[in-house]
Motif scaffolding. Structure first.
Motif, PDB file in Angstrom:
ATOM      1  N   ILE A 100      -5.996  12.860   6.833  1.00 13.54           N
ATOM      2  CA  ILE A 100      -5.076  11.840   7.320  1.00 13.54           C
ATOM      3  C   ILE A 100      -3.672  12.414   7.344  1.00 13.54           C
ATOM      4  N   ARG A 103      -6.475   8.053  -2.053  1.00 15.38           N
ATOM      5  CA  ARG A 103      -6.653   6.604  -1.928  1.00 15.38           C
ATOM      6  C   ARG A 103      -7.658   6.296  -0.822  1.00 15.38           C
ATOM      7  N   SER A 104      -7.518   6.984   0.299  1.00 20.60           N
ATOM      8  CA  SER A 104      -8.430   6.778   1.418  1.00 20.60           C
ATOM      9  C   SER A 104      -9.868   7.122   1.028  1.00 20.60           C
ATOM     10  N   SER A 110     -13.456  10.296   6.277  1.00 18.81           N
ATOM     11  CA  SER A 110     -12.602  11.438   6.571  1.00 18.81           C
ATOM     12  C   SER A 110     -11.314  11.313   5.779  1.00 18.81           C
ATOM     13  N   VAL A 111     -10.899  12.398   5.157  1.00 15.67           N
ATOM     14  CA  VAL A 111      -9.660  12.360   4.392  1.00 15.67           C
ATOM     15  C   VAL A 111      -8.585  13.231   5.022  1.00 15.67           C
ATOM     16  N   SER A 123       0.809  -1.219   0.000  1.00 15.92           N
ATOM     17  CA  SER A 123       0.000   0.000   0.000  1.00 15.92           C
ATOM     18  C   SER A 123       0.844   1.271   0.000  1.00 15.92           C
ATOM     19  N   ARG A 162      -2.206   9.686  -0.682  1.00 14.49           N
ATOM     20  CA  ARG A 162      -2.763   8.893   0.433  1.00 14.49           C
ATOM     21  C   ARG A 162      -4.205   9.289   0.721  1.00 14.49           C
ATOM     22  N   ARG A 163      -4.468  10.571   0.725  1.00 15.70           N
ATOM     23  CA  ARG A 163      -5.827  11.032   1.024  1.00 15.70           C
ATOM     24  C   ARG A 163      -6.803  10.657  -0.082  1.00 15.70           C
ATOM     25  N   GLU A 219     -11.332   4.484  -1.149  1.00 15.71           N
ATOM     26  CA  GLU A 219     -11.621   3.257  -0.400  1.00 15.71           C
ATOM     27  C   GLU A 219     -12.815   3.426   0.524  1.00 15.71           C
ATOM     28  N   SER A 260     -13.368   5.949   2.931  1.00 14.45           N
ATOM     29  CA  SER A 260     -13.195   6.588   4.228  1.00 14.45           C
ATOM     30  C   SER A 260     -14.091   7.818   4.317  1.00 14.45           C
TER      31      SER A 260
END
Length: 151
Positions: A150, A139-140, A147-148, A4, A136-137, A143, A145
């Motif tokens: 992160i 991707r989150s 909340s981004v 990841s 990363r945000r 997926e 999430s």
């Protein structure tokens, strides 16, 4: 388990290479610090050529984001402003077109050689940090999430 880590490409201008090769070294080091993998380094003759290389890297499935590195030093004309402004606009457009983060680690316009040397660390590490955080945000978010925000 699937890997990841964020996979990034770096596009670096060879013009003003006394500055940009140091930027590249710091960018690679900072990517490792952030646990991101540098999949490709694309060297281009000058900052003007950065957008085409960015487009090539963004089209690859193994690249999550791209970092741009360059130094546009002020001369006697406004050429530095034209180059820096156009490149910034084009890489932003490419980021939106490919839905992948592209960070702007280009010193200038209006910078002297001395000012560019002083900004090597800041511009290269911030460019990597920005690209990796956004990847990363995104991707989150993809997926699912809620909340981004992160770290």
């Amino acid at each position: 388990m699937q890997d990841s880590s964020i996979k990034l490409g770096i596009v670096v201008a060879e013009f003003n290479y006394d500055i940009t090769h140091l930027m590249l070294d710091r960018a690679i080091s900072h990517a490792k610090f952030l646990n991101a993998e540098v999949r490709a380094v694309f060297k281009v003759p000058g900052t003007f050529e950065i957008p085409l290389a960015v487009k090539q890297l963004l089209s690859r499935d193994d690249i999550d984001c791209v970092v741009t590195l360059g130094a546009v030093i002020k001369g006697e004309t406004k050429h530095d402003e034209v180059i820096a402004n156009q490149v910034a606009r084009l890489v932003s457009d490419l980021s939106l077109e490919f839905n992948k983060p592209v960070s702007l680690g280009i010193i200038g316009p209006g910078a002297t050689h001395e000012q560019a040397m002083e900004r090597i660390e800041e511009y290269s590490t911030r460019a990597v940090e920005s690209a990796v955080k956004m990847a990363r945000r995104m991707r989150s978010m993809m997926e699912g999430s809620s909340s981004v925000n992160i770290e």
